[in-house]
Design a protein around this motif. Structure first.
Motif, short mmCIF file in Angstrom:
data_model
loop_
_atom_site.label_atom_id
_atom_site.label_comp_id
_atom_site.label_asym_id
_atom_site.label_seq_id
_atom_site.Cartn_x
_atom_site.Cartn_y
_atom_site.Cartn_z
N VAL A 48 59.62 -12.37 2.31
CA VAL A 48 61.25 -12.47 2.09
C VAL A 48 62.02 -13.15 3.05
O VAL A 48 61.80 -12.83 4.02
N GLY A 49 62.72 -14.10 2.58
CA GLY A 49 63.30 -15.09 3.70
C GLY A 49 64.69 -15.25 3.50
O GLY A 49 65.45 -14.61 2.52
N SER A 50 65.63 -15.87 4.63
CA SER A 50 67.02 -16.03 4.37
C SER A 50 67.16 -17.32 4.89
O SER A 50 66.72 -17.76 5.69
N ALA A 51 68.46 -17.90 4.47
CA ALA A 51 69.19 -18.73 5.05
C ALA A 51 69.70 -18.68 6.21
O ALA A 51 69.69 -17.48 6.57
N TYR A 86 63.54 -24.26 2.75
CA TYR A 86 63.04 -22.97 2.14
C TYR A 86 62.68 -23.18 0.66
O TYR A 86 61.87 -22.53 0.23
N LEU A 87 63.17 -24.13 0.27
CA LEU A 87 62.88 -24.60 -1.40
C LEU A 87 61.53 -25.18 -1.68
O LEU A 87 60.55 -24.71 -2.13
N THR A 88 61.21 -25.91 -0.56
CA THR A 88 59.57 -26.34 -0.42
C THR A 88 58.91 -25.35 -0.01
O THR A 88 57.69 -25.25 -0.49
N ALA A 89 59.22 -24.35 1.11
CA ALA A 89 58.22 -23.13 1.29
C ALA A 89 58.29 -22.31 0.01
O ALA A 89 57.19 -21.82 -0.02
N ASP A 96 58.46 -16.05 -0.80
CA ASP A 96 58.19 -15.74 -2.15
C ASP A 96 59.69 -15.24 -2.45
O ASP A 96 59.92 -15.13 -3.86
N LEU A 97 60.64 -14.64 -1.65
CA LEU A 97 61.73 -14.42 -2.34
C LEU A 97 63.17 -14.60 -1.35
O LEU A 97 62.68 -14.53 -0.38
N ILE A 98 64.28 -15.12 -1.74
CA ILE A 98 65.18 -15.48 -1.08
C ILE A 98 66.46 -15.26 -1.92
O ILE A 98 66.56 -15.64 -2.83
N PRO A 99 67.44 -14.83 -1.17
CA PRO A 99 68.71 -14.93 -1.94
C PRO A 99 69.68 -15.95 -2.00
O PRO A 99 69.53 -16.97 -0.97
N GLU A 100 69.89 -16.49 -3.26
CA GLU A 100 70.54 -17.83 -3.35
C GLU A 100 71.75 -17.67 -3.92
O GLU A 100 72.32 -16.69 -4.41
N LYS A 262 54.60 -16.08 -7.29
CA LYS A 262 53.65 -14.81 -6.87
C LYS A 262 54.51 -13.49 -7.06
O LYS A 262 54.08 -12.55 -7.48
N ALA A 263 55.97 -13.63 -6.96
CA ALA A 263 56.78 -12.64 -6.75
C ALA A 263 57.21 -12.40 -8.06
O ALA A 263 58.26 -11.22 -8.24
N ALA A 264 56.75 -13.17 -9.14
CA ALA A 264 57.58 -12.94 -10.39
C ALA A 264 56.90 -11.74 -11.09
O ALA A 264 56.17 -11.80 -12.13
N THR A 265 56.92 -10.44 -10.68
CA THR A 265 56.21 -9.32 -11.39
C THR A 265 57.23 -8.30 -11.63
O THR A 265 58.43 -8.44 -11.16
#
Lengths: 313, 247
Positions: A48-51, A86-89, A96-100, A262-265
């Motif tokens: 999980v990432g963040s800007a 982070y889009l490239t990542a 796998d997951l970031i709030p946008e 991968k996180a689309a479960t």
């Protein structure tokens, strides 16, 4: 003589300093980032990432802790600089997951909507996102550009909506980030959508993204209208009046979770959707106030408190 | 390479050379900011530097203090002054001048005191022996002989202020920094590079002009002593050797 001793002492100090530095370099070399190694993981761990701004990190912490409480293995990678990075990542699987924010995400993929409504933005997002990226339901919570005036100005000239600006005889002095001058919702949009005479808009560029310089300029009258992000605590602190935008000039910016393949479960979707349903704009303002106000609470603590309050963990 | 070509294309577009955000206006704003800063800094630093050089007093205090102030990050200090001291954006020029003057003080001071200190003591003693007052020694002997180093300090200060005056754009002022701060969020890199090139070109031009002015202003005696091959711009790294050979 004295000069020689001085040189010797300086040399000795330099040697000692070099030794300390090289020692420090050795001990830190093995694990400088405390476990956050780049690249994807095969262990089923969700990254999980963040800007790189506080509000985004708070929401990302909420996501991470919500997943952890359901037994999903999570690694946290906060404060990733720019959207490009982070889009490239996300696309290469190292995130796998970031709030946008829905509107900005849409513009990053060159999406266009005829009408600036949350629904139009959501459906256009589904269309423009690449194969291996997806979004979940958007939260009601929103953080977008907003035009603000002081309470005194609002009362004196009867201005509560962007529609009222065209009627101001003295015109407006608009303060905001320099790029606002070129944005579609900037001076050009105010003229096209709300009929403000282009000659009556003076623009003052302020590079602190609606921070203390911008609110200060509004308070001391250097600018009469200021662009400040809508969840910034200073709006309420200074009793600024946020002008209504009935014609949807400003693109909706609902908080929306962006996922890698991968996180689309279903398991993750369920946990994150529960968060999104409960997250409101008022929550964002309250959490930002705890972070930026006197309390200076950490994103991790704020996230845990919010999840507990909403009974999500 | 293509970035440079795009910047050159940006610079050769006549549309960018007219109006309130055109290059001539921005250059003029930048020059004005630099000029006012250098005038204030020189009025403070050169008399102080001459005093230190002539008397040898207060050197540690003044040099240490100006050096320490110089170490403060300019952009951070600018925003701090603007927000905390109520200058805000309305009086944006005040914090801007303060941070730029702080930047210009140390090289001007160093040029002045080092220039006076480097004057041969025998010359100063001789002046005293023929009955000159201290003020006469300073203005007629030490200052003319110190001129090359004073001008060296001035050049160094101008170079730094021209390059750093770009931060004024952060708090809404004009100048060449506008091209950097306006273009960055739009990712308009040709415009950013153009702004940077203009800053560099302005700095080099001013440096060249000051070098030429220095040659013209140099007293004939000093010029003869330095010889035609001696560079007019004195590198500050040479000061220490001069001092050491003296003592």
């Amino acid at each position: 003589m004295t000069k020689n001793t001085g040189i010797r002492a300086a040399f000795g100090t330099a040697l000692a300093a070099a030794a300390v530095i090289s020692l420090a370099a050795c001990s830190g070399g093995s694990d400088p980032l405390g476990g956050a190694s780049p690249g994807g993981s095969d262990s089923g761990e969700i990254i999980v990432g963040s800007a790189a701004f506080a509000e985004n990190e708070i929401i990302a912490q909420i996501y991470a802790q919500a997943l952890e409480s359901r037994g999903v293995p999570v690694r946290f990678a906060g404060q990733i600089g720019q959207r490009d990075v982070y889009l490239t990542a996300l696309e290469d699987g190292s995130l796998d997951l970031i709030p946008e924010y829905s509107g900005n995400l849409l513009q990053a993929f060159d999406g266009e909507v005829a009408e600036n409504t949350p629904e139009a933005v959501a459906s256009e997002l589904d269309r423009v996102l690449p194969e291996n990226l997806s979004v979940l339901e958007a939260a009601p919570a929103e953080n977008k550009d907003s035009y603000n005036v002081t309470a005194e100005f609002s009362a004196e000239f009867g201005v509560t909506s962007l529609e009222d600006l065209a009627g101001l005889a003295q015109g407006i002095t608009l303060g905001g980030n320099p790029e606002l001058a070129k944005r579609p919702y900037g001076p050009e949009g105010l003229s096209a959508t709300y009929g403000v005479d282009p000659a009556a808009i003076r623009f003052t560029p302020l590079s602190d993204s609606g921070g203390p310089l911008t609110s200060g300029a509004l308070l001391d009258g250097t600018v009469t209208v200021a662009d400040i992000y809508s969840t910034t605590p200073s709006i309420a602190e200074n009793n600024f009046v946020t002008l209504a935008d009935p014609k949807n000039l400003i693109l909706p910016q609902n908080v929306i979770p962006l996922l890698s393949a991968k996180a689309a479960t279903p398991e993750i979707a369920e946990a994150i959707n529960a968060v999104s349903t409960a997250l409101t704009t008022e929550d964002l303002i309250a959490m930002n106030t705890r972070n930026q106000g006197a309390e200076k609470a950490s994103p991790r603590t704020i996230a845990a408190d919010w999840l507990a309050e909403k009974k999500l963990i | 390479m293509s970035a440079l070509l795009e910047a050159l294309a940006w610079l050769s577009d006549p549309a960018h050379w007219a109006g309130p955000s055109g290059v001539p206006t921005r250059l003029a704003e930048h020059l004005a900011l630099t000029g006012v800063t250098i005038a204030i800094a020189a009025a403070l630093a050169i008399p102080a530097g001459l005093y230190i050089g002539h008397t040898g007093r207060l050197r540690g205090l003044v040099v240490g203090l100006s050096g320490a102030l110089r170490a403060l990050p300019t952009l951070g200090l600018l925003v701090f002054l603007a927000v905390q001291f109520g200058f805000g954006v309305r009086l944006a020029i005040v914090p801007t001048l303060i941070v730029l003057v702080i930047l210009a003080l140390p090289p001007l001071l160093a040029g002045a005191y080092a220039g006076v200190e480097a004057v041969d003591r025998a010359t100063v003693d001789a002046s005293r022996a023929i009955g000159m007052t201290e003020m006469q020694i300073l203005t007629r002997v030490e200052l003319p002989l110190a001129l090359p180093l004073v001008l060296g300090g001035l050049r160094s200060a101008v170079l730094q202020v021209v390059a750093t005056a770009t931060v004024a754009a952060y708090i809404s002022l004009g100048g060449l920094g506008r091209y950097l701060f306006d273009a960055l969020p739009l990712r308009d890199y040709p415009q950013m590079l153009s702004g940077a090139l203009l800053v560099a070109a302005l700095a080099l031009t001013l440096d060249l002009l000051l070098m030429l002015a220095g040659r013209l202003l140099l007293p004939a005696g000093v010029r003869a002593a330095r010889g035609p091959a001696a560079p007019a711009a004195t590198d500050f790294s040479t000061q220490h050797t001069e001092k050491e050979t003296r003592s």
